[in-house]
Design a protein around this motif. Sequence first.
Motif, PDB file in Angstrom:
ATOM      1  N   GLY A   1       0.796  -1.230   0.000  1.00 55.02           N
ATOM      2  CA  GLY A   1       0.000   0.000   0.000  1.00 55.02           C
ATOM      3  C   GLY A   1       0.819   1.267   0.000  1.00 55.02           C
ATOM      4  O   GLY A   1       0.273   2.369  -0.032  1.00 55.02           O
ATOM      5  N   LEU A   2       2.157   1.142   0.061  1.00 61.36           N
ATOM      6  CA  LEU A   2       3.008   2.336   0.072  1.00 61.36           C
ATOM      7  C   LEU A   2       2.699   3.208  -1.146  1.00 61.36           C
ATOM      8  O   LEU A   2       2.574   2.721  -2.260  1.00 61.36           O
ATOM      9  CB  LEU A   2       4.481   1.914   0.023  1.00 61.36           C
ATOM     10  CG  LEU A   2       5.514   3.049   0.000  1.00 61.36           C
ATOM     11  CD1 LEU A   2       5.559   3.769   1.341  1.00 61.36           C
ATOM     12  CD2 LEU A   2       6.894   2.514  -0.368  1.00 61.36           C
ATOM     13  N   GLY A   3       2.572   4.509  -0.925  1.00 60.68           N
ATOM     14  CA  GLY A   3       2.399   5.464  -2.025  1.00 60.68           C
ATOM     15  C   GLY A   3       1.040   5.415  -2.673  1.00 60.68           C
ATOM     16  O   GLY A   3       0.086   5.005  -2.025  1.00 60.68           O
ATOM     17  N   PRO A   4       0.914   5.803  -3.952  1.00 58.77           N
ATOM     18  CA  PRO A   4       1.985   6.060  -4.921  1.00 58.77           C
ATOM     19  C   PRO A   4       2.959   7.196  -4.559  1.00 58.77           C
ATOM     20  O   PRO A   4       4.117   7.131  -4.967  1.00 58.77           O
ATOM     21  CB  PRO A   4       1.244   6.390  -6.215  1.00 58.77           C
ATOM     22  CG  PRO A   4      -0.216   6.447  -5.885  1.00 58.77           C
ATOM     23  CD  PRO A   4      -0.438   5.928  -4.532  1.00 58.77           C
TER      24      PRO A   4
ATOM     25  N   GLY B   1       1.327   7.159   2.395  1.00 56.11           N
ATOM     26  CA  GLY B   1       0.384   6.779   1.331  1.00 56.11           C
ATOM     27  C   GLY B   1      -0.367   5.501   1.647  1.00 56.11           C
ATOM     28  O   GLY B   1      -0.797   4.783   0.747  1.00 56.11           O
ATOM     29  N   VAL B   2      -0.535   5.204   2.944  1.00 55.17           N
ATOM     30  CA  VAL B   2      -1.221   3.978   3.358  1.00 55.17           C
ATOM     31  C   VAL B   2      -2.582   4.349   3.954  1.00 55.17           C
ATOM     32  O   VAL B   2      -2.666   5.117   4.917  1.00 55.17           O
ATOM     33  CB  VAL B   2      -0.360   3.202   4.385  1.00 55.17           C
ATOM     34  CG1 VAL B   2      -1.114   1.984   4.904  1.00 55.17           C
ATOM     35  CG2 VAL B   2       0.973   2.790   3.752  1.00 55.17           C
TER      36      VAL B   2
ATOM     37  N   GLU C   1      -6.872   7.955  -0.591  1.00 58.93           N
ATOM     38  CA  GLU C   1      -5.434   8.123  -0.850  1.00 58.93           C
ATOM     39  C   GLU C   1      -5.074   9.607  -0.853  1.00 58.93           C
ATOM     40  O   GLU C   1      -5.836  10.427  -1.371  1.00 58.93           O
ATOM     41  CB  GLU C   1      -5.055   7.525  -2.224  1.00 58.93           C
ATOM     42  CG  GLU C   1      -5.119   6.012  -2.295  1.00 58.93           C
ATOM     43  CD  GLU C   1      -3.883   5.317  -1.724  1.00 58.93           C
ATOM     44  OE1 GLU C   1      -2.956   6.009  -1.255  1.00 58.93           O
ATOM     45  OE2 GLU C   1      -3.868   4.070  -1.743  1.00 58.93           O
TER      46      GLU C   1
ATOM     47  N   GLU D   1      -5.960   0.063   3.129  1.00 56.99           N
ATOM     48  CA  GLU D   1      -4.817  -0.831   2.927  1.00 56.99           C
ATOM     49  C   GLU D   1      -4.279  -1.406   4.236  1.00 56.99           C
ATOM     50  O   GLU D   1      -3.496  -2.352   4.225  1.00 56.99           O
ATOM     51  CB  GLU D   1      -3.704  -0.056   2.200  1.00 56.99           C
ATOM     52  CG  GLU D   1      -4.106   0.324   0.784  1.00 56.99           C
ATOM     53  CD  GLU D   1      -3.313   1.478   0.195  1.00 56.99           C
ATOM     54  OE1 GLU D   1      -3.208   1.541  -1.044  1.00 56.99           O
ATOM     55  OE2 GLU D   1      -2.810   2.330   0.944  1.00 56.99           O
TER      56      GLU D   1
HETATM   57 CA   LIG Z   1      -1.568   3.503  -0.941  1.00 55.85          CA
END
Ligand SMILES: [Ca+2]
Length: 466
Positions: free
Chosen positions: A92-95, A282-283, A291, A307
Amino acid sequence: MKSNYLLYTAFLVGFLCIMITACGSEDLIGSPTPDNPTKALSGGETTVFDATSHAFSTPAPNLSAEGLTEHLIGDREFEAVFVTVPAEVNPGLGPVYNNISCINCHARDGRGRAPTSGEKFTSMLFRVSLPNPNGDGTGAPVPVPGFGTQINNRAIFGVSPEGEVRINYTEGQITTTDGVIVHLRTPKYTVIDPYQPLPDDVELSPRVAPVVFGLGLLEAIPEATILALADETDENSDGISGKANFVWDVQKNGLSLGRFGWKANQPTLLQQVASAYNDDMGVTTSLLPRENSSGQPQHDGRSDDPELSDEILEAVTFYVQTLAVPARRDLDDPVVQRGEQLFEMAGCTGCHIPTLQTGVLPDVPAVSNQTIYPYTDLLLHDMGPGLADNRPDFLADGSEWRTPPLWGVGLIKTVNGHTNLLHDGRARGILEAILWHGGEADASREAVQQMSTSERDALVAFVESL
Ligand SMILES: [Ca+2]
Ligand code: HEC
Ligand code: HEC
Ligand SMILES: [Ca+2]
Ligand SMILES: [Ca+2]
Ligand SMILES: [Ca+2]
């Protein structure tokens, strides 16, 4: 009776620690002194006697076995490194994001710092917004199209980071009445390589990562106690007009007293942690399922939110609620004692309130009903144009900041290897931080300027003992 017993136990445990390690480690110190028993216990029964690099990373010693288990789950998650979807673990990191784990910014549960010239900013971030002349009624910062309310300087593979920020310092100085020159550096920030143009009137607020121990205690201070300390119209004419922030509370769907963050812009630790996941990594979570890149060109359009599980969100919240506060040190040192008197005489206690009593924080008995020594009022104060970011945050205006707690401030050097202080890390030590005080703290700063060098040294020695 019960609390006396617990206090006694805390003493005994502290005492035993000293007995056991006296020969091994000079650092593991801080015995409560016979004539000054409770003042050493900065965090009440959550206090730990540890002045080593682990001073900020210890579970509160009064946690139940069940509480300790939850804390240790949170501890692991605080250190967990997030990765791009799809992945089995921590996806789930980011984008777009600023860092890949909590601990990367809050190193050893401690303090971030400003980058040195040319370095990327890693334990510091920049909030952005557009001027909000009429407001939406809440004072919430207005997001910048394409950037939201924070510049995310990193992105997953194939996606553009939003931009980077360059810091340049101008050296200045301030001279004390007895002729000592203290050098002060003023930062200037320039956004470089924005992935799309930033509007000219963008407001930019630099913030370094604060320490994360003792926070459950601050959450447990009754709202009435904090509001009673506020004096917005300065009725007692001491030049200090502390003001409460009222900020958006997602769970309540309304406004609540703000307590966390440099401008007290977060009402609860649950929401603070959820927004750290969202804005910094970004999680998404059930509390903040949108997001941070939503509506921007880099958004991935996946419908995989939230996420993060509620179990993890809650464990990490419990973790930051129940990290122990390190005990005060050197209470018997006459220089430190002199410094404590000067701290009072210079009016520092007008904002850095030495002692408060916590109420009951539901489900967190360890931090409930404690006598603590946080040295904060959790209120906003005008600190003058020198420290202003000129970016309002709910009721906090462009020159107002929340009084930071001073407990543990003398241990930041040991834990984090630097002495960068203030919201943007510009101060390179305690004296510089004090000499930046302006606005409502003008009289305090002047008093310090007028002190003799030995008095100033004593004042700093006292702050370092916290
Ligand atoms: Ca994310
Ligand atoms: C990019 C660096 C960064 C990352 C990653 C990060 N933080 Fe923070 N954290 C900050 C900064 C900067 C602030 C101050 C924010 C402000 O003043 O608006 C902060 C504030 C906090 C606070 C409030 C402290 C106080 O005294 O008010 C808590 C609690 C916190 N973070 C927990 C977390 C957790 C949990 C995570 C991981 C989910 C995390 N942070 C990830 C930089 C970071
Ligand atoms: C009017 C309220 C007020 C008074 C009076 C005041 N402070 Fe502060 N203090 C603050 C605020 C608000 C900040 C945070 C400012 C910032 O980060 O830009 C701060 C920051 C600090 C810091 C840095 C803490 C950190 O974690 O970065 C130290 C040290 C400090 N004060 C010591 C003192 C001392 C010593 C005095 C008395 C000489 C004093 N303060 C008087 C409000 C006050
Ligand atoms: Ca952003
Ligand atoms: Ca007042
Ligand atoms: Ca997603």
